[in-house]
Design an enzyme around this catalytic site. Structure first.
Site, short mmCIF file in Angstrom:
data_model
loop_
_atom_site.label_atom_id
_atom_site.label_comp_id
_atom_site.label_asym_id
_atom_site.label_seq_id
_atom_site.Cartn_x
_atom_site.Cartn_y
_atom_site.Cartn_z
N SER A 17 0.75 -1.20 -0.04
CA SER A 17 0.07 0.01 0.08
C SER A 17 0.81 1.27 0.12
O SER A 17 1.98 1.27 0.11
CB SER A 17 -0.94 -0.13 1.15
OG SER A 17 -0.22 0.47 2.24
N ALA A 18 0.20 2.45 -0.21
CA ALA A 18 0.99 3.60 -0.20
C ALA A 18 1.52 4.16 1.25
O ALA A 18 2.14 4.82 1.35
CB ALA A 18 -0.10 4.93 -0.50
N LYS A 19 1.19 3.21 2.22
CA LYS A 19 1.68 3.39 3.42
C LYS A 19 3.21 3.19 3.81
O LYS A 19 3.67 3.48 4.71
CB LYS A 19 0.77 2.87 4.51
CG LYS A 19 -0.61 3.35 4.83
CD LYS A 19 -0.70 4.67 5.33
CE LYS A 19 -1.99 5.48 5.12
NZ LYS A 19 -1.65 6.72 5.70
N ASP A 20 3.72 2.34 2.76
CA ASP A 20 5.13 1.94 2.59
C ASP A 20 5.74 3.22 2.53
O ASP A 20 6.92 3.60 3.35
CB ASP A 20 5.57 1.24 1.57
CG ASP A 20 5.14 -0.32 1.66
OD1 ASP A 20 4.63 -0.48 2.76
OD2 ASP A 20 5.72 -1.04 0.88
N ALA A 44 5.56 5.31 5.97
CA ALA A 44 6.15 4.54 7.30
C ALA A 44 7.66 4.74 7.03
O ALA A 44 8.40 5.18 8.06
CB ALA A 44 5.78 3.02 7.11
#
Ligand code: PMP
Length: 390
Positions: free
Chosen positions: A82-85, A88
């Site tokens: 996901s875009a959350k990589d 993070a």
């Protein structure tokens, strides 16, 4: 001819023949096929090097039926899905810069999340020598718990509670970070990631996701559409695009039960920290995960002035769109991507053909099998686009 001229001649002839062989092989591999050998990504090193630079793909069925060109930025192709990589990794790098995280020291990253961010932190913690400690509601879907457990994250499930309650999972994550830091017997350092409120979140989308979209679209974007969870993506991308394309429209795609659409369209949402959780278990009453909120976050506020309009999408429309894209395009996407696509079609119909519209496909349908896709799978494969919008 002298012997050195002969040598040059033969070298030239051999290199010409070798080039011809390569050209023929490339031609044979690519002709009649959609697969482009020339677009292979370069060799890279480690999981962090795979984050970002995600593909952008046209959704052919939606383009054809609307007369617009509708594209999706495939954030689901990041290594942890996901875009959350991006977020993070950016949070980790910022804490490392401040000396609060030391790679390889098993220092602890705490976050309160039941979503994709925990999975990104778990993967990156493994790669960089940290521990991911994730606090989350104890009724989180079993498949997600199992995934986090498999990744080796420390999990702390707690009873669901409103954000104003000190026992709420985000508040617990913050407190644990303090407790570990204060413990004289624990030589690890600990940080609270705080994805909703940290400035790092929207800025990484401003410096990476936005420029990538701009470049992949050759600077030609009429409309950018996304939902808002933390608000980081919509704030970062819209700010970047508006600076370069003043005419670009930003549309918020909002699920049922979220207060953000009213905030954008009518300027009214309840107060900041609008007593989230005071009424029911789920703040935002929708099957869609990852977007929609009834409070204003720092990250959303950084992009709010760029948002021209909000489109509210029902769960029913999102479920049908997910099925439609799967059957007609072969795209098996998560619920927030489906919401974005409903808003894209509504925008296409409202403003007419010829627009270039970009949405984000944040994660895969595989993350939503037990809930959203359990229902989406029951819809007919023969749905028309008009039926999707009903
Ligand atoms: N879709 C999904 C599946 C998500 O997990 C998130 C993040 N919560 C979003 C969309 C929205 O991204 P952002 O937090 O940047 O608003």
């Amino acid at each position: 001819m002298s012997s050195s001229s002969w040598n040059d001649f033969w070298k030239f002839a051999i290199s010409l023949a070798a080039t011809a062989v390569v050209v023929k092989q490339v031609y044979e591999l690519t002709s009649g096929s959609d697969q482009k050998l020339s677009s292979l990504p370069p060799r890279s090193r480690g999981v962090t090097s795979l984050i970002g630079n995600t593909p952008l793909v046209e959704i052919k069925s939606l383009s054809k039926l609307t007369g617009c060109r509708i594209y999706a930025k495939l954030e689901l192709q990041n290594p942890a899905g996901s875009a959350k990589d991006r977020v993070a990794l950016a949070i980790i790098r910022e804490y490392e810069r401040q000396g609060k995280l030391r790679p390889g020291h098993n220092d602890v990253i705490l976050e309160g999340t039941s979503g994709s961010t925990g999975i990104s932190f778990a993967v990156l913690a493994n790669s960089l020598g940290y521990t991911a400690h994730i606090c989350l509601p104890d009724d989180t879907a079993e498949e997600k718990l199992q995934l986090l457990r498999s990744l080796g994250a420390v999990l702390e499930p707690v009873k669901p509670a409103p954000i104003v309650d000190p026992g709420q999972y985000v508040n617990i994550a913050k407190r644990r970070a303090q407790e570990i830091s204060d413990d004289p017997l624990d030589d690890r350092q600990a940080v609270f990631a705080d994805q909703f409120e940290t400035d790092v979140n929207w800025r990484i989308h401003y410096t990476t996701t936005g420029p990538e979209i701009y470049q992949q679209m050759d600077g030609q974007v009429d409309v950018f559409i996304n939902g808002s969870g933390t608000g980081g993506t919509i704030a970062g991308v819209s700010t970047y695009l508006k600076e370069r394309i003043p005419s670009v429209r930003t549309v918020l795609a909002d699920p049922q039960g979220s207060g953000l659409a009213n905030r954008v369209n009518y300027g009214v949402m309840y107060d900041t920290v609008e007593k989230e959780g005071t009424r029911r278990r789920h703040q935002v009453d929708t099957m869609v995960e990852g977007i929609g909120l009834n409070r204003l976050t720092w990250n959303f506020k950084q992009g709010e002035h760029n948002i021209d309009e909000a489109i509210r999408v029902t769960d029913e429309q999102a479920l049908k769109m997910a099925k439609y894209l799967c059957i007609n395009d072969g795209f098996f996407w998560g619920s927030s991507a489906a919401i974005n696509c409903v808003a894209a079609v509504k925008t296409a119909y409202k403003y007419g053909p010829g627009q270039k519209i970009v949405v984000v496909a944040c994660d895969s349908g595989a993350r939503h099998l037990s809930k959203f896709w359990k229902k989406a799978a029951t819809y007919s494969s023969d749905l028309t686009l008009d039926e999707v919008l009903e």
